[in-house]
Every structure is written in C-alpha cells, then in structure tokens.
Design a protein around this motif. Structure first.
Motif, short mmCIF file in Angstrom:
data_model
loop_
_atom_site.label_atom_id
_atom_site.label_comp_id
_atom_site.label_asym_id
_atom_site.label_seq_id
_atom_site.Cartn_x
_atom_site.Cartn_y
_atom_site.Cartn_z
N LYS A 165 16.21 -7.36 6.19
CA LYS A 165 15.35 -6.71 7.28
C LYS A 165 15.39 -7.64 8.68
O LYS A 165 15.17 -8.80 8.64
CB LYS A 165 13.71 -6.97 6.67
CG LYS A 165 13.70 -5.77 5.71
CD LYS A 165 12.94 -4.58 6.38
CE LYS A 165 12.95 -3.44 5.34
NZ LYS A 165 12.01 -3.67 4.12
N TRP B 62 -3.71 -1.03 -1.44
CA TRP B 62 -3.48 -1.78 -0.38
C TRP B 62 -2.75 -1.02 0.39
O TRP B 62 -3.11 -1.45 1.94
CB TRP B 62 -2.46 -2.93 -1.14
CG TRP B 62 -2.13 -4.24 -0.39
CD1 TRP B 62 -2.96 -5.27 -0.03
CD2 TRP B 62 -1.03 -4.40 0.60
NE1 TRP B 62 -2.55 -6.03 0.74
CE2 TRP B 62 -1.22 -5.42 1.17
CE3 TRP B 62 0.04 -3.55 0.87
CZ2 TRP B 62 -0.37 -6.05 2.07
CZ3 TRP B 62 1.16 -4.18 1.66
CH2 TRP B 62 0.81 -5.62 2.29
N HIS C 263 12.59 -7.68 10.92
CA HIS C 263 11.32 -7.34 11.22
C HIS C 263 10.97 -7.57 12.70
O HIS C 263 11.52 -8.73 13.07
CB HIS C 263 10.31 -8.24 10.36
CG HIS C 263 10.18 -7.58 8.92
ND1 HIS C 263 9.22 -7.90 8.10
CD2 HIS C 263 10.97 -6.80 8.07
CE1 HIS C 263 9.44 -7.42 6.95
NE2 HIS C 263 10.52 -6.40 6.98
N THR D 170 11.66 -1.33 -2.25
CA THR D 170 10.72 -2.08 -1.47
C THR D 170 9.54 -1.01 -0.95
O THR D 170 9.63 0.02 -1.66
CB THR D 170 11.39 -2.09 0.06
OG1 THR D 170 12.29 -0.95 0.48
CG2 THR D 170 12.48 -3.36 -0.23
N PRO E 214 3.74 -1.25 9.83
CA PRO E 214 4.79 -2.20 10.22
C PRO E 214 4.82 -1.88 11.61
O PRO E 214 4.52 -0.91 12.36
CB PRO E 214 5.96 -1.37 9.49
CG PRO E 214 5.53 -0.09 8.85
CD PRO E 214 4.16 -0.11 8.81
P1 XMP Z 1 8.90 -3.73 2.51
O1 XMP Z 1 9.28 -2.37 2.76
O2 XMP Z 1 9.89 -5.03 2.79
O3 XMP Z 1 7.47 -3.98 3.24
O4 XMP Z 1 8.68 -3.88 0.86
C1 XMP Z 1 6.69 -5.30 3.00
C2 XMP Z 1 5.53 -5.03 3.85
O5 XMP Z 1 6.00 -5.14 5.47
C3 XMP Z 1 6.03 -4.03 6.02
N1 XMP Z 1 7.09 -3.96 7.03
C4 XMP Z 1 7.36 -4.29 8.19
N2 XMP Z 1 6.29 -4.72 8.95
N3 XMP Z 1 7.90 -5.00 10.68
C5 XMP Z 1 6.77 -5.06 10.33
O6 XMP Z 1 5.87 -6.01 11.04
C6 XMP Z 1 8.87 -4.27 9.72
O7 XMP Z 1 10.11 -3.97 10.45
C7 XMP Z 1 8.39 -3.92 8.83
N4 XMP Z 1 8.99 -3.26 7.63
C8 XMP Z 1 8.17 -3.50 6.27
C9 XMP Z 1 5.73 -2.98 5.24
O8 XMP Z 1 4.84 -1.87 5.72
C10 XMP Z 1 4.88 -3.65 3.77
O9 XMP Z 1 3.51 -3.95 4.24
#
Ligand code: XMP
Length: 327
Positions: A157, A247, A159, A323, A206
């Motif tokens: 990722k 959550w 982010h 994810t 996100p």
């Molecule tokens: P994943 O999909 O990696 O998400 O299991 C874990 C947590 O992170 C959030 N998420 C993001 N937050 N930018 C952010 O600030 C991003 O690009 C991003 N991608 C995932 C997701 O909503 C979850 O809470």
C-alpha cells in the motif's frame, strides 16, 4: 534512533492519565518544533485528523490552519459535518475547498489501485501547496499519520499520508503528533482532548475515501450509487444499534456488472458489497454476525432506492487473508 519506530518500552495509552501525559508531551514538542510559525492541516474529519486538529489547536491555537478538501470522494453529508463540528462548534481556523471536479478529472480512466491512491495523495498536497501559497507564512504540514500507516508504508500500500508525498514537497517539515500510536490509543487521546464522542468513536475512513471503494476506474454514476448505498448502510446499522459495536463498515462497488431483470427486461447493473469488520488495530480483523433481518432490510432499501444496482452481497472474509478495503 528511528523516529518512525515505536520504542519497545512505550506504554499502551489506555487511561485518561496516560493520555494527559502524552498530550502534554506533544504540546511541548509541537511548540518547540514550530515556534511561532503556521501549520497547515488536512482535516478530513476522520478520527486521526480530528484528534490532530484538537491537539494542535490546544498547542498552537490560531497558528493552525485547517483545510478541509472535499475531493468528491467523501461519504454522504461528511463535509457538512466537518464544517458544523469544527467551524461552528470549535471555532477552528478552517478553510473549505470543493475540489470535486479536479480530483475526478485526474482520476478518470485510472484503474490501478496504487495509482489512484498516488493521484489522490499528490493532488491533496498540491491543493495544500496552493492554499499555503495564498496564506502568509505556512511552514509546516500536519498529518494524522498513525502507526499502522507507517508499518504498512513499505508494503503493497502507498497510503496517502505516508507514501503519496511528491518530490517537490515544499514545507519545512511534517508535524505528526500521533504517528507512533495505534487507533485505539488515538481514540483515548481524542476523548481526553474533549472531542465529541460521536467524532472520537467514528469509524476510520481512508484518506482516498470512496475512491478505493469504487473499484477500478472511478465513474460518477458508480460513485453516486456507492455513496447512496453507503448512506443507507450507515443509517440502518445506526437504527439497529450496531454503529458502536462494529469498528468499520461500508459498501463497495465493483467495476463489473451483473445481470438483473426489471419489467421483464434483462439489465447490466452493478452489485454492491457490504463490508463490516471488527478489529483492535486494523492489522487483523474479524467479520461480525449481522442479524439476517437487518441485512435483508438493507438489501431491500439499496435495491429499491439506488439506481443501477441489482445485487447486494455480504463479505464474510477475515483479515488476513482479505484486507479490510478491497483495493
Ligand atoms: P486494509 O485494507 O489495509 O485497511 O486492511 C486497514 C485500515 O486502513 C484503512 N486504509 C487506508 N487509510 N489511506 C488511509 O488513510 C489509505 O490509502 C488506506 N487504505 C486503507 C482502511 O480503511 C482500514 O481502516
């Protein structure tokens, strides 16, 4: 010492007393770092940026300039809520920018998830640079980076708040007061700072917003269906008393159609996927059992009220292997 590494002996912040000590420490650190200079903050309205805003307002008052960019990828009613809470109730120094067209134009035809994130992240920084050029003497950029963002930044990722900064980054430095904290700790800090419970307990959203839930290349019609179905989901989970128990929950719209039938005609309509997870720190997650009647009612509402949708699916996959988000 690596300032992006949480010290092994750092105590988990679970009590108001530990939160107060952390806040005092950060107030001193931020004042020392920025002096009398101004700090620009991307205030999305999520827990992380809201807590950073409250902390920095306490530390440096009007030196903090909050910018809320509506990138067109917000949930329904979300920008309005940010303005209500921060401008009207907290009297924050807040600038609101509606950049919907700019973001959606840049994203048109882009299907690859990390490219989408990068475009959104870079566009964000550009908007802030433009804003800081208009404002006198902005020296620092504040961000709601939390520890899981750092842990995943060298993974698949990018982010937006870790990996999306362009090379021509013009600020003197970053202010990231909660970057070594896990989500549950950020909530404890928010409560200690006196933020409304509704905001502190709000589920994370996100940075790229609905952009990573409108899978593949974003189109305005699918984005609209996504936003409306998400609003129905939130409303019905609220009514069923599930908001405080789960959550994170949201809808996702894939970039393929499924066959539907209406008035005897076959149609190519979109599926909508409901995603709901429970977790402590977002590193692993389980899927809650939702009452069938609630899911059925949400399905009926989405199918009746949201144009272009012919199926509603519930995702049962835990993290890992899935994810939380779909891309
Ligand atoms: P994943 O999909 O990696 O998400 O299991 C874990 C947590 O992170 C959030 N998420 C993001 N937050 N930018 C952010 O600030 C991003 O690009 C991003 N991608 C995932 C997701 O909503 C979850 O809470």
């Amino acid at each position: 010492m690596d300032s992006n590494k949480r010290p092994e002996n750092m105590e988990r912040i679970t009590t108001p007393e530990l939160a107060a000590a952390f806040i005092d420490g950060q107030i001193a650190a931020v004042r020392k770092q920025v002096g009398d200079k101004k700090v620009l903050l991307a205030l999305s309205g999520g827990v992380d940026s809201s807590v950073v805003a409250a902390l920095l307002i306490k530390a440096i008052g009007r030196q903090l300039v909050c910018v809320h960019v509506n990138h067109g990828l917000m949930r329904k009613g979300e920008s309005e809520e940010v303005i209500e809470v921060f401008q009207k109730r907290m009297d924050a120094n807040l600038i609101y920018i509606d950049a919907t067209d700019r973001f959606l134009d840049k994203l048109a035809g882009v299907a690859e998830p990390e490219k989408k994130r990068k475009i959104i992240g870079e566009e964000f920084v550009r908007v802030f640079e433009e804003e800081s050029n208009k404002l006198e003497g902005i020296a620092f950029l504040a961000q709601g980076t939390i520890y899981p963002d750092i842990l995943e930044s060298d993974g698949v990722k990018a982010h937006h708040n870790v990996g999306g900064l362009p090379e021509d980054f013009k600020f003197e430095g970053l202010v990231e007061p909660v970057k070594l904290l896990y989500k549950d700790e950020v909530r404890v800090i928010g409560k200690a700072l006196g933020l409304p419970v509704s905001m502190v307990e709000r589920q994370p959203f996100p940075g790229p917003g609905l952009g990573v839930r409108c899978l593949g290349a974003i189109t305005r019609d699918r984005l609209h269906a996504l936003r409306e179905s998400d609003a129905i989901l939130r409303e019905e989970f609220d009514k069923a008393g599930l908001t405080a128990q789960i959550w994170q929950f949201f809808t996702v719209i894939p970039d393929f159609t499924a066959t539907g039938v209406k008035d005897g005609k076959r149609l190519d309509y979109w599926p909508v996927i409901i995603r709901a997870v429970n977790t402590v720190d977002a590193m692993s997650a389980t899927v809650p059992e939702i009452d069938y009647a609630v899911l059925k009612h949400i399905t009926d509402r989405i199918l009746n009220e949201v144009d272009g949708v012919c199926r509603v699916l519930y995702d049962l996959s835990p993290k890992p292997i899935a994810t939380i988000e779909f891309e």
